[in-house]
Design an enzyme around this catalytic site. Structure first.
Site, mmCIF file in Angstrom:
data_model
loop_
_atom_site.group_PDB
_atom_site.id
_atom_site.type_symbol
_atom_site.label_atom_id
_atom_site.label_comp_id
_atom_site.label_asym_id
_atom_site.label_seq_id
_atom_site.Cartn_x
_atom_site.Cartn_y
_atom_site.Cartn_z
ATOM 1 N N ASN A 31 -13.467 -3.677 1.129
ATOM 2 C CA ASN A 31 -14.599 -2.756 1.139
ATOM 3 C C ASN A 31 -15.288 -2.747 -0.229
ATOM 4 O O ASN A 31 -14.605 -2.673 -1.255
ATOM 5 C CB ASN A 31 -14.115 -1.343 1.468
ATOM 6 C CG ASN A 31 -13.351 -1.277 2.788
ATOM 7 O OD1 ASN A 31 -13.656 -2.031 3.717
ATOM 8 N ND2 ASN A 31 -12.363 -0.406 2.883
ATOM 9 N N HIS A 81 -10.153 -5.097 -3.957
ATOM 10 C CA HIS A 81 -8.858 -5.429 -3.358
ATOM 11 C C HIS A 81 -9.050 -5.742 -1.882
ATOM 12 O O HIS A 81 -9.922 -5.186 -1.210
ATOM 13 C CB HIS A 81 -7.868 -4.277 -3.529
ATOM 14 C CG HIS A 81 -8.337 -2.968 -2.985
ATOM 15 N ND1 HIS A 81 -9.287 -2.183 -3.608
ATOM 16 C CD2 HIS A 81 -8.009 -2.293 -1.857
ATOM 17 C CE1 HIS A 81 -9.516 -1.092 -2.896
ATOM 18 N NE2 HIS A 81 -8.755 -1.129 -1.815
ATOM 19 N N ASP A 134 0.859 -1.190 0.000
ATOM 20 C CA ASP A 134 0.000 0.000 0.000
ATOM 21 C C ASP A 134 0.892 1.236 0.000
ATOM 22 O O ASP A 134 1.877 1.286 0.748
ATOM 23 C CB ASP A 134 -0.908 -0.026 1.245
ATOM 24 C CG ASP A 134 -2.016 1.019 1.185
ATOM 25 O OD1 ASP A 134 -1.701 2.222 1.088
ATOM 26 O OD2 ASP A 134 -3.182 0.621 1.238
#
Ligand code: ZN
Ligand code: ZN
Ligand code: ZN
Ligand code: ZN
Lengths: 223, 223
Positions: free
Chosen positions: A146, A159, A90
């Protein structure tokens, strides 16, 4: 330094208040054409990083991990790249070792994944979780995924987040709370730290793949 | 009514402060013997509910869904039961349709799952997500899985939460915030609402399984 996808936020909790909630070009509420992937940062990553065998990863200086053309900015640190999936650090980690795992093809939500992609997501969520835990030495973690604006999805390309959770309470409640909630403590990925971390995760992914193959061979021998 | 596993909490955010964090007999920090499953609420559910074919679920009054002996209390509303996995309504839902998906065998963390279990977890996360969305009409949702005390895991038997996220902002920021954070708004499952909801989810799981089989048959026909 350009940071064209710092909307790549993380946890459920990141949308704690509607005023904090980032609305932008990637908001799934305003992009419905799932074939319009030119603006999708994860499609860009998927197009640049070709698959390799996770059980035998390339070295850090291999061309495959250092594409010259079309490389996304900021830099991407790939930890997994298969025909169906891509995993990478990330760019605004909640903690060291925070990785994302997405489908290679543009799938807005989990339910848009194919049956084959779903199986691979399950397989590599376990493998990546083990690899991140061993590479960081942090053995508690969250897996978060999400779907849709009301669920705090920002990048509309499905993802999973794998987020290590070091024991932070000894550093005081403020740091603990802000880290858990994804507020305040997110920083741009440190590229000097990221390169060796990603290399270590790729190595441990390979270890876990070998362990998985051995366990399967043992199971077959028992039958 | 006895509520012997209301520790079955949900989101990452539930551990917002150390003072709120529930410590009890299920705290993974104090239970290391993974064979001591007698106190595990999810092992109890797994032992009572035998597998059925998700593409052809039993009717709500079938014996399989209404075990006489050893039935856990509070009542369990099963939405999926395969040789490897069990899915059921969360007994303290964050929203209507909040379900859990766990391995049938006692696996403390995701990394303790077998390769075969991991594949099935990926497969049925997609199936259950689709089923919950169609059954509730809420098409935004979170998938959350916590590993270890620092990651807010309470029941030390690995499980994914699938949490529908209805658009709540119209009802005011307070309700939105408390629902997102898993504080305050959790209530015991309403058993009268739960029975038809679980039945509907089982039905839609079967629909999704049939769609998956059709898509696979089409893919094979193309080859
Ligand atoms: Zn995200
Ligand atoms: Zn995309
Ligand atoms: Zn839980
Ligand atoms: Zn158990």
């Amino acid at each position: 330094m350009p940071n064209n996808h710092n909307t790549q936020h993380a946890s459920v909790a990141a949308s704690s208040s509607s005023s904090n909630f980032p609305h932008n070009a990637f908001d799934p509420g305003v992009r419905h054409d799932r074939d319009d992937t030119s603006a999708c940062p994860f499609c860009q990553i998927a197009s640049v990083y070709t698959p390799y065998n996770p059980a035998d990863p390339p070295s850090s200086d291999a061309d495959l991990l250092n594409p010259e053309a079309g490389a996304p900015s900021p830099a991407t640190f790939v930890v997994l790249s298969t025909p169906l999936l891509v995993g990478f650090l990330d760019i605004m980690p909640l903690s060291t070792g925070h990785v994302l795992l997405c489908t290679r093809r543009h799938r807005p939500k989990l339910t848009d994944a194919s049956a084959a992609e779903s199986l691979e997501l399950g397989r590599y969520l376990r493998v990546l979780s083990a690899a991140v835990a061993r590479a960081t030495g942090v053995h508690d973690w969250n897996v978060v995924q999400n779907n849709g604006a009301a669920a705090a999805q920002v990048v509309p390309h499905m993802h999973f987040h794998v987020i290590p959770r070091p024991e932070l309470r000894s550093k005081g409640p403020e740091r603990f709370t802000s880290t858990m909630f994804g507020r305040g403590m997110r920083e741009d990925l440190d590229e000097e730290e990221a390169a060796p971390l990603a290399e270590r995760i790729r190595e441990v992914v390979a270890e876990v793949m070998h362990e998985e193959a051995e366990a399967e061979a043992e199971d077959k021998a028992k039958l």
